[in-house]
Enzyme design. Structure first.
Site, PDB file in Angstrom:
ATOM      1  N   ASN A  86       0.820  -1.070  -0.054  1.00 15.41           N
ATOM      2  CA  ASN A  86       0.097  -0.159   0.201  1.00 15.41           C
ATOM      3  C   ASN A  86       0.909   1.388  -0.130  1.00 15.41           C
ATOM      4  O   ASN A  86       1.804   1.247   0.730  1.00 15.41           O
ATOM      5  CB  ASN A  86      -0.930  -0.097   1.193  1.00 15.41           C
ATOM      6  CG  ASN A  86      -1.665  -1.250   1.294  1.00 15.41           C
ATOM      7  OD1 ASN A  86      -2.256  -1.590   0.393  1.00 15.41           O
ATOM      8  ND2 ASN A  86      -2.019  -1.800   2.531  1.00 15.41           N
ATOM      9  N   HIS A  92      -4.851   2.721   1.819  1.00 15.83           N
ATOM     10  CA  HIS A  92      -4.675   2.245   3.098  1.00 15.83           C
ATOM     11  C   HIS A  92      -3.356   1.765   3.748  1.00 15.83           C
ATOM     12  O   HIS A  92      -3.201   0.860   4.580  1.00 15.83           O
ATOM     13  CB  HIS A  92      -5.435   0.593   2.802  1.00 15.83           C
ATOM     14  CG  HIS A  92      -6.957   0.810   2.232  1.00 15.83           C
ATOM     15  ND1 HIS A  92      -7.833   1.059   2.787  1.00 15.83           N
ATOM     16  CD2 HIS A  92      -6.999   0.481   0.968  1.00 15.83           C
ATOM     17  CE1 HIS A  92      -8.976   1.152   1.878  1.00 15.83           C
ATOM     18  NE2 HIS A  92      -8.435   0.787   0.779  1.00 15.83           N
ATOM     19  N   HIS A  99       6.460  -1.243   2.840  1.00 19.67           N
ATOM     20  CA  HIS A  99       6.407  -2.654   3.136  1.00 19.67           C
ATOM     21  C   HIS A  99       5.725  -3.367   2.422  1.00 19.67           C
ATOM     22  O   HIS A  99       4.481  -2.909   1.977  1.00 19.67           O
ATOM     23  CB  HIS A  99       5.953  -2.702   4.920  1.00 19.67           C
ATOM     24  CG  HIS A  99       4.519  -2.037   4.953  1.00 19.67           C
ATOM     25  ND1 HIS A  99       4.362  -0.594   5.234  1.00 19.67           N
ATOM     26  CD2 HIS A  99       3.301  -2.359   4.907  1.00 19.67           C
ATOM     27  CE1 HIS A  99       3.328  -0.263   5.301  1.00 19.67           C
ATOM     28  NE2 HIS A  99       2.464  -1.275   5.162  1.00 19.67           N
TER      29      HIS A  99
END
Ligand code: 5GP
Length: 136
Positions: A86, A92, A99
């Site tokens: 994301n 989100h 990550h």
């Protein structure tokens, strides 16, 4: 560049269940998994979104991610999984450090997707494809 909880995990100031580490990459279990084996793969470089990542860190992630996917799925006995990444609060992203979520699909557990496709217009597709290509 940002100071986040993941920077603190990289520095060892906050504990994690580490599964992999090398010069560029750290991988550890998500503290709130949506399926068994839900793992986060992060660059040590504190970039906020993927487009900000250096080539060196991106190369490290690219090398490590498939190996980590193999280990995670084997460990939990999954044959299907999603890799989710994301970028931005509207997409989100909660933690402002790049990550990748590795999320096994096991029985009813795993990533649910609200995917609403519509056919690509041929003319618009050609124009947009050329525009993106020019920017690369
Ligand atoms: P995002 O919505 O930003 O893509 O997801 C961030 C993820 O980081 C969430 O799945 C959340 O559970 C995980 N997370 C947040 N804080 C921590 C933490 O301190 N340790 C670990 N292991 N995971 C965390």
């Amino acid at each position: 560049m940002s100071e986040t909880i993941f920077s603190r995990i990289v520095r060892g100031e906050i504990p994690c269940h580490k599964v992999y580490e090398d010069e560029h990459v750290l991988a550890f279990l998500d503290v709130n998994p949506i399926a068994p084996g839900h793992t986060l793969v992060i660059p040590k470089e504190p970039a906020v979104t993927l487009d900000q990542l250096s080539d060196g860190a991106a190369g490290g992630i690219g090398r490590a991610l498939p190996r980590i996917c193999r280990a995670v799925t084997k460990a939990v006995g999954a044959t299907a999984y999603n890799v989710l990444q994301n970028n931005g609060a509207d997409a989100h992203q909660l933690v402002e450090h790049v990550h990748f979520h590795v999320i096994p699909h096991l029985g009813g557990q795993g990533l649910g997707l609200g995917w609403k496709p519509s056919p690509l217009d041929a003319e618009q597709g050609a124009e947009l494809g050329r525009k993106i290509a020019r920017l690369l």
